[in-house]
Design a protein around this motif. Structure first.
Motif, PDB file in Angstrom:
ATOM      1  N   UNK A 188       0.833  -1.198   0.000  1.00  0.00           N
ATOM      2  CA  UNK A 188       0.000   0.000   0.000  1.00  0.00           C
ATOM      3  C   UNK A 188       0.869   1.248   0.000  1.00  0.00           C
ATOM      4  N   UNK A 189       0.263   2.332  -0.437  1.00  0.00           N
ATOM      5  CA  UNK A 189       0.855   3.655  -0.311  1.00  0.00           C
ATOM      6  C   UNK A 189      -0.149   4.495   0.471  1.00  0.00           C
ATOM      7  N   UNK A 190       0.348   5.316   1.384  1.00  0.00           N
ATOM      8  CA  UNK A 190      -0.530   6.132   2.214  1.00  0.00           C
ATOM      9  C   UNK A 190      -0.214   7.608   2.011  1.00  0.00           C
ATOM     10  N   UNK A 191      -1.247   8.441   2.205  1.00  0.00           N
ATOM     11  CA  UNK A 191      -1.129   9.865   1.936  1.00  0.00           C
ATOM     12  C   UNK A 191      -1.920  10.653   2.964  1.00  0.00           C
ATOM     13  N   UNK A 192      -1.734  11.955   2.924  1.00  0.00           N
ATOM     14  CA  UNK A 192      -2.671  12.875   3.560  1.00  0.00           C
ATOM     15  C   UNK A 192      -3.985  12.791   2.792  1.00  0.00           C
ATOM     16  N   UNK A 193      -5.077  12.496   3.491  1.00  0.00           N
ATOM     17  CA  UNK A 193      -6.349  12.352   2.784  1.00  0.00           C
ATOM     18  C   UNK A 193      -6.797  13.673   2.156  1.00  0.00           C
ATOM     19  N   UNK A 194      -6.574  14.784   2.851  1.00  0.00           N
ATOM     20  CA  UNK A 194      -7.003  16.065   2.292  1.00  0.00           C
ATOM     21  C   UNK A 194      -6.270  16.341   0.992  1.00  0.00           C
ATOM     22  N   UNK A 195      -4.968  16.056   0.934  1.00  0.00           N
ATOM     23  CA  UNK A 195      -4.198  16.276  -0.286  1.00  0.00           C
ATOM     24  C   UNK A 195      -4.667  15.337  -1.389  1.00  0.00           C
ATOM     25  N   UNK A 196      -4.852  14.061  -1.053  1.00  0.00           N
ATOM     26  CA  UNK A 196      -5.269  13.076  -2.044  1.00  0.00           C
ATOM     27  C   UNK A 196      -6.669  13.390  -2.570  1.00  0.00           C
ATOM     28  N   UNK A 197      -7.595  13.687  -1.671  1.00  0.00           N
ATOM     29  CA  UNK A 197      -8.985  13.916  -2.076  1.00  0.00           C
ATOM     30  C   UNK A 197      -9.110  15.165  -2.940  1.00  0.00           C
ATOM     31  N   UNK A 198      -8.387  16.229  -2.596  1.00  0.00           N
ATOM     32  CA  UNK A 198      -8.440  17.453  -3.400  1.00  0.00           C
ATOM     33  C   UNK A 198      -7.933  17.193  -4.815  1.00  0.00           C
ATOM     34  N   UNK A 199      -6.832  16.431  -4.908  1.00  0.00           N
ATOM     35  CA  UNK A 199      -6.264  16.130  -6.220  1.00  0.00           C
ATOM     36  C   UNK A 199      -7.182  15.210  -7.016  1.00  0.00           C
ATOM     37  N   UNK A 200      -7.729  14.179  -6.357  1.00  0.00           N
ATOM     38  CA  UNK A 200      -8.623  13.250  -7.047  1.00  0.00           C
ATOM     39  C   UNK A 200      -9.872  13.966  -7.538  1.00  0.00           C
ATOM     40  N   UNK A 201     -10.370  14.899  -6.753  1.00  0.00           N
ATOM     41  CA  UNK A 201     -11.565  15.659  -7.150  1.00  0.00           C
ATOM     42  C   UNK A 201     -11.276  16.524  -8.374  1.00  0.00           C
ATOM     43  N   UNK A 202     -10.045  17.071  -8.434  1.00  0.00           N
ATOM     44  CA  UNK A 202      -9.676  17.890  -9.588  1.00  0.00           C
ATOM     45  C   UNK A 202      -9.572  17.049 -10.858  1.00  0.00           C
ATOM     46  N   UNK A 203      -9.073  15.811 -10.710  1.00  0.00           N
ATOM     47  CA  UNK A 203      -8.882  14.941 -11.863  1.00  0.00           C
ATOM     48  C   UNK A 203     -10.179  14.303 -12.341  1.00  0.00           C
TER      49      UNK A 203
END
Length: 353
Positions: free
Chosen positions: A148-163
């Motif tokens: 697995x790879x783990x991230x800051x959820x806020x950073x990941x979610x903001x980027x995923x929402x943009x994409x």
């Protein structure tokens, strides 16, 4: 837990404290451990030590089948991003809860006995997403490899929402599973990232995790937000004029970022232009005949060439400059460089001699 661009010098201390907190769960090993400011490779003989190797998650591990050796683990702590790869010798159960502002993208080699909370891993292309504040109960059978790879959820979610706004406008609040044809990309990337850290250790060179963090996040985002293949490059014809404008603005943004030595990602472009990845894909294919990723790579290769031509080879190395611009796989970098410029990066640097 089962499943995944600063490496912290205090990783070892953090792991030791976590091990003490779990009741003398020492990190027992058979082979010599590899340690490089957050990189650890261990043969685990105690399930509690497997949990202690991942101090960023509150977790308990229980060994469920026979075996003196429980697992072989590679962990790489990049600060806001962690990479974990586990090969299970004995079956274990993992119980825990993800912390605030933490999420993972993960996979498991197909095995009908594998269970990730309410999900199984029967399909070869299964990927799991687990958000913050989520309880998990994972059964990992012997002989299985998980990562697995783990991230800051806020950073990941903001980027995923943009994409991909449609799919990620409201991120899941529980463990979710989806299928992707790009899983092999994640597997290869995991091996590449860990291999790059190990290679830097063998060379005795300092390891800058900044570029790797961005690469890890971008790879996971491509997998998590990939639109249907048939829709990725075929929007309605009426969108062509808009695509040309988007591509022009994207090129200008990339050029501006490269001037200040920032390697922009697809997320950066989508956020800057307020467009989805699908729209960006069409624009680049229509205007420059390549994907945004390929275009970004070309920009970085050109920036490397500019630096190599300007530097003194006595106090500069190709590796140093390549890593500065996010090229972690040096063999691929050299091949791409020579294909475009018809000379090796070393030859370019040697011109100043």
């Amino acid at each position: 837990m089962a499943v995944t661009q600063e490496v912290t010098a205090t990783m070892t201390d953090a792991l030791e404290e976590a091990a003490i907190g779990k009741g003398d769960a020492s990190l027992a090993v058979r082979d010599a451990a590899t340690s490089l400011s957050g990189l650890r490779s261990e043969i685990i003989e105690d399930a509690a030590a497997q949990a202690a190797m991942q101090p960023w998650v509150t977790m308990e591990c229980y060994q469920l089948s026979r075996g003196k050796q429980v697992s072989q683990m590679d962990t790489l702590d990049l600060g806001r991003v962690q990479i974990v790869r586990e090969h299970q010798f004995a079956a274990i159960q993992k119980l825990g809860t993800t912390p605030e502002d933490f999420c993972t993208i993960s996979y498991c080699t197909p095995d009908p006995a594998f269970r990730f909370s309410d999900h199984s891993a029967n399909g070869a292309d299964s990927v799991f997403f687990i958000p913050e504040w989520t309880e998990f109960d994972i059964h990992v059978p012997a002989g299985t490899q998980t990562a697995y790879v783990s991230f800051s959820q806020s950073e990941f979610a903001d980027a995923a929402r943009a994409l991909n706004p449609r799919a990620w406008e409201q991120p899941s609040h529980q463990v979710s599973q989806f299928q992707t044809r790009q899983l092999v990309e994640l597997k290869n990337a995991l091996a590449q990232w860990i291999g790059a850290a190990e290679a830097a250790s063998r060379r005795g060179e300092p390891f800058d995790p900044t570029g790797m963090r961005g690469s890890v996040l971008e790879t996971a985002l491509r997998i998590a937000t990939a639109p249907p293949e048939e829709d990725a490059t075929r929007p309605p014809p009426a969108a062509r004029a808009r695509a040309m404008r988007i591509c022009r603005l994207a090129r200008e943004f990339v050029e501006e970022q490269m001037v200040i030595h920032v390697v922009p990602t697809i997320v950066d472009i989508c956020v800057s232009l307020a467009v989805s990845e699908r729209t960006l894909l069409y624009a680049f294919h229509h205007c420059v005949g390549m994907s945004p990723q390929a275009y970004l790579r070309r920009c970085r290769l050109n920036q490397v060439r500019t630096i190599l031509l300007a530097r003194n080879p006595q106090d500069t190395t190709v590796t140093e400059v390549a890593m500065q611009f996010g090229f972690l796989h040096l063999g691929r970098f050299a091949g791409d460089y020579k294909q475009i410029f018809e000379e090796s990066p070393g030859t370019t640097l040697a011109r100043r001699m």
